[in-house]
Design a protein around this motif. Structure first.
Motif, PDB file in Angstrom:
ATOM      1  N   LEU A 112     105.419 147.292 -62.635  1.00  0.00           N
ATOM      2  CA  LEU A 112     105.332 147.171 -61.179  1.00  0.00           C
ATOM      3  C   LEU A 112     103.922 146.779 -60.751  1.00  0.00           C
ATOM      4  N   GLY A 113     103.788 146.441 -59.479  1.00  0.00           N
ATOM      5  CA  GLY A 113     102.530 145.919 -58.959  1.00  0.00           C
ATOM      6  C   GLY A 113     101.376 146.893 -59.073  1.00  0.00           C
ATOM      7  N   SER A 114     100.197 146.376 -59.294  1.00  0.00           N
ATOM      8  CA  SER A 114      98.986 147.184 -59.381  1.00  0.00           C
ATOM      9  C   SER A 114      98.378 147.354 -57.997  1.00  0.00           C
ATOM     10  N   PRO A 115      97.642 148.440 -57.755  1.00  0.00           N
ATOM     11  CA  PRO A 115      96.975 148.620 -56.455  1.00  0.00           C
ATOM     12  C   PRO A 115      96.052 147.464 -56.105  1.00  0.00           C
ATOM     13  N   TYR A 116      95.339 146.938 -57.092  1.00  0.00           N
ATOM     14  CA  TYR A 116      94.427 145.822 -56.829  1.00  0.00           C
ATOM     15  C   TYR A 116      95.186 144.606 -56.324  1.00  0.00           C
ATOM     16  N   ALA A 117      96.303 144.256 -56.991  1.00  0.00           N
ATOM     17  CA  ALA A 117      97.076 143.082 -56.597  1.00  0.00           C
ATOM     18  C   ALA A 117      97.657 143.258 -55.202  1.00  0.00           C
ATOM     19  N   ILE A 118      98.168 144.434 -54.914  1.00  0.00           N
ATOM     20  CA  ILE A 118      98.760 144.686 -53.594  1.00  0.00           C
ATOM     21  C   ILE A 118      97.690 144.624 -52.513  1.00  0.00           C
ATOM     22  N   PHE A 119      96.523 145.185 -52.775  1.00  0.00           N
ATOM     23  CA  PHE A 119      95.436 145.133 -51.788  1.00  0.00           C
ATOM     24  C   PHE A 119      95.009 143.688 -51.539  1.00  0.00           C
ATOM     25  N   LEU A 120      94.851 142.920 -52.606  1.00  0.00           N
ATOM     26  CA  LEU A 120      94.414 141.531 -52.478  1.00  0.00           C
ATOM     27  C   LEU A 120      95.409 140.717 -51.662  1.00  0.00           C
ATOM     28  N   LEU A 121      96.692 140.861 -51.961  1.00  0.00           N
ATOM     29  CA  LEU A 121      97.709 140.100 -51.250  1.00  0.00           C
ATOM     30  C   LEU A 121      97.856 140.579 -49.814  1.00  0.00           C
ATOM     31  N   LEU A 128     105.188 137.363 -70.035  1.00  0.00           N
ATOM     32  CA  LEU A 128     106.171 136.805 -69.103  1.00  0.00           C
ATOM     33  C   LEU A 128     106.856 137.897 -68.294  1.00  0.00           C
ATOM     34  N   VAL A 129     107.275 138.962 -68.956  1.00  0.00           N
ATOM     35  CA  VAL A 129     107.968 140.051 -68.259  1.00  0.00           C
ATOM     36  C   VAL A 129     107.026 140.754 -67.285  1.00  0.00           C
ATOM     37  N   LEU A 130     105.804 141.035 -67.723  1.00  0.00           N
ATOM     38  CA  LEU A 130     104.862 141.753 -66.872  1.00  0.00           C
ATOM     39  C   LEU A 130     104.392 140.911 -65.693  1.00  0.00           C
ATOM     40  N   VAL A 131     104.163 139.623 -65.923  1.00  0.00           N
ATOM     41  CA  VAL A 131     103.739 138.758 -64.823  1.00  0.00           C
ATOM     42  C   VAL A 131     104.845 138.661 -63.772  1.00  0.00           C
ATOM     43  N   ALA A 132     106.078 138.469 -64.217  1.00  0.00           N
ATOM     44  CA  ALA A 132     107.195 138.393 -63.273  1.00  0.00           C
ATOM     45  C   ALA A 132     107.349 139.702 -62.510  1.00  0.00           C
ATOM     46  N   GLY A 133     107.333 140.821 -63.226  1.00  0.00           N
ATOM     47  CA  GLY A 133     107.504 142.115 -62.566  1.00  0.00           C
ATOM     48  C   GLY A 133     106.374 142.442 -61.607  1.00  0.00           C
ATOM     49  N   GLN A 134     105.148 142.215 -62.037  1.00  0.00           N
ATOM     50  CA  GLN A 134     104.003 142.561 -61.190  1.00  0.00           C
ATOM     51  C   GLN A 134     103.889 141.655 -59.974  1.00  0.00           C
ATOM     52  N   LEU A 135     104.111 140.350 -60.148  1.00  0.00           N
ATOM     53  CA  LEU A 135     103.987 139.444 -59.007  1.00  0.00           C
ATOM     54  C   LEU A 135     105.069 139.703 -57.969  1.00  0.00           C
ATOM     55  N   VAL A 136     106.305 139.864 -58.407  1.00  0.00           N
ATOM     56  CA  VAL A 136     107.399 140.105 -57.463  1.00  0.00           C
ATOM     57  C   VAL A 136     107.192 141.410 -56.711  1.00  0.00           C
ATOM     58  N   SER A 137     106.910 142.485 -57.437  1.00  0.00           N
ATOM     59  CA  SER A 137     106.728 143.780 -56.779  1.00  0.00           C
ATOM     60  C   SER A 137     105.472 143.805 -55.916  1.00  0.00           C
ATOM     61  N   SER A 138     104.403 143.152 -56.357  1.00  0.00           N
ATOM     62  CA  SER A 138     103.162 143.121 -55.569  1.00  0.00           C
ATOM     63  C   SER A 138     103.353 142.343 -54.274  1.00  0.00           C
ATOM     64  N   VAL A 139     104.040 141.208 -54.346  1.00  0.00           N
ATOM     65  CA  VAL A 139     104.280 140.399 -53.152  1.00  0.00           C
ATOM     66  C   VAL A 139     105.121 141.183 -52.142  1.00  0.00           C
ATOM     67  N   LEU A 140     106.176 141.810 -52.618  1.00  0.00           N
ATOM     68  CA  LEU A 140     107.049 142.562 -51.704  1.00  0.00           C
ATOM     69  C   LEU A 140     106.304 143.737 -51.078  1.00  0.00           C
ATOM     70  N   ALA A 141     105.549 144.481 -51.889  1.00  0.00           N
ATOM     71  CA  ALA A 141     104.817 145.631 -51.365  1.00  0.00           C
ATOM     72  C   ALA A 141     103.717 145.198 -50.399  1.00  0.00           C
ATOM     73  N   ALA A 142     102.976 144.147 -50.763  1.00  0.00           N
ATOM     74  CA  ALA A 142     101.904 143.674 -49.889  1.00  0.00           C
ATOM     75  C   ALA A 142     102.457 143.147 -48.571  1.00  0.00           C
ATOM     76  N   TYR A 143     103.597 142.481 -48.615  1.00  0.00           N
ATOM     77  CA  TYR A 143     104.224 141.971 -47.391  1.00  0.00           C
ATOM     78  C   TYR A 143     104.652 143.131 -46.491  1.00  0.00           C
ATOM     79  N   ALA A 144     105.194 144.172 -47.101  1.00  0.00           N
ATOM     80  CA  ALA A 144     105.598 145.337 -46.304  1.00  0.00           C
ATOM     81  C   ALA A 144     104.389 146.039 -45.697  1.00  0.00           C
ATOM     82  N   PHE A 145     103.356 146.253 -46.482  1.00  0.00           N
ATOM     83  CA  PHE A 145     102.164 146.936 -45.980  1.00  0.00           C
ATOM     84  C   PHE A 145     101.391 146.085 -44.974  1.00  0.00           C
ATOM     85  N   GLY A 146     101.468 144.776 -45.113  1.00  0.00           N
ATOM     86  CA  GLY A 146     100.658 143.920 -44.264  1.00  0.00           C
ATOM     87  C   GLY A 146     101.301 143.493 -42.966  1.00  0.00           C
TER      88      GLY A 146
END
Length: 248
Positions: A122-131, A53-71
């Motif tokens: 925090l978000g993984s490179p794979y998740a950020i790239f995918l998003l 639960l903690v890792l899914v919440a942390g990774q999804l939130v950080s990945s979404v924010l990072a991917a949105y910024a990069f994209g």
């Protein structure tokens, strides 16, 4: 199916019949044994569920924010930072185990819940790239229209980006849950104490060098697989939609 069949057998039947024979009689004794004081399988399940639960919440939130910024956002060095971060995918995870263990042990996080989750929060490179790739495919006209209506950066993310990318978010959620639920090497290194065993480590500990409680192991494996099967069935439609989007 093999794990379920074995879990429903008595140990005597498992040792005296062929592996693919049906349970006769069917017994739930292996499952109940796991939750006795001897094995106390409630603890690994609880630790694993909290960790996921903690890792899914942390990774999804950080990945979404990072991917949105990069994209979608423009800032100096955006492409350099993104591709440098993505290049870390080429570093094998095994290489980072010893440095991570040394740092967390020095910080007093060995055999703690923080030691299990901090390195992967925090978000993984794979998740950020995918998003990022999915966010970039969102029509710019929709974002422009939202901007004209007065939506800021976060409101465009919440009301435009996330609703339009639900299938890929569901797929990423499933990948993250499965990855963290099946995590074994890192938890066995940083938290070997029984009170911090995750379900994979607890299942492995049911075996020994000279004796394997295989009916118990298969019962534990069945318990570990059940939430993942349920999760897949729940998100099956979204996963199918994300595959269709990728093919187009």
């Amino acid at each position: 199916m093999f794990s379920v069949m074995t879990a429903l057998k008595a140990p005597e039947q498992f040792t005296t019949t062929v592996p693919l024979s049906l349970p006769d009689p069917v017994t739930a004794g292996n499952f109940t044994t796991l939750f006795t004081d001897t094995y106390d399988f409630v603890v690994p399940i609880a630790v694993t569920a909290q960790m996921v639960l903690v890792l899914v919440a942390g990774q999804l939130v950080s990945s979404v924010l990072a991917a949105y910024a990069f994209g979608t956002l423009r800032f100096p060095g955006r492409e350099v930072i993104f591709w440098t971060y993505l290049a870390t995918l080429m570093i094998p995870a095994v290489v980072t185990m010893i440095p991570l263990y040394s740092m967390l042990t020095a910080a007093g996080l060995r055999n703690t819940f923080a030691g299990l989750v901090v390195p992967f929060l925090l978000g993984s490179p794979y998740a950020i790239f995918l998003l990022r790739e999915n966010f970039r495919s969102t029509p710019a006209e929709l974002l422009d229209a939202a901007t004209i209506d007065g939506a800021g950066v976060l409101r465009r993310l919440w009301y435009v980006m996330l609703p339009m990318n639900r299938p890929i978010l569901a797929t990423l959620l499933l990948i993250t849950v499965v990855t963290q639920w099946n995590s074994f090497i890192w938890p066995s290194i940083i938290a070997p104490a029984p009170e911090w065993n995750v379900i994979t480590v607890a299942t492995a500990s049911l075996q020994s060098q000279y004796a394997g409680n295989w009916t118990l192991v298969m019962a534990a494996t069945t318990i570990a697989l059940a939430p993942l099967v349920v999760l897949f069935l729940v998100f099956q439609r979204q996963i199918t939609r994300s595959i269709g989007i990728g093919l187009r």
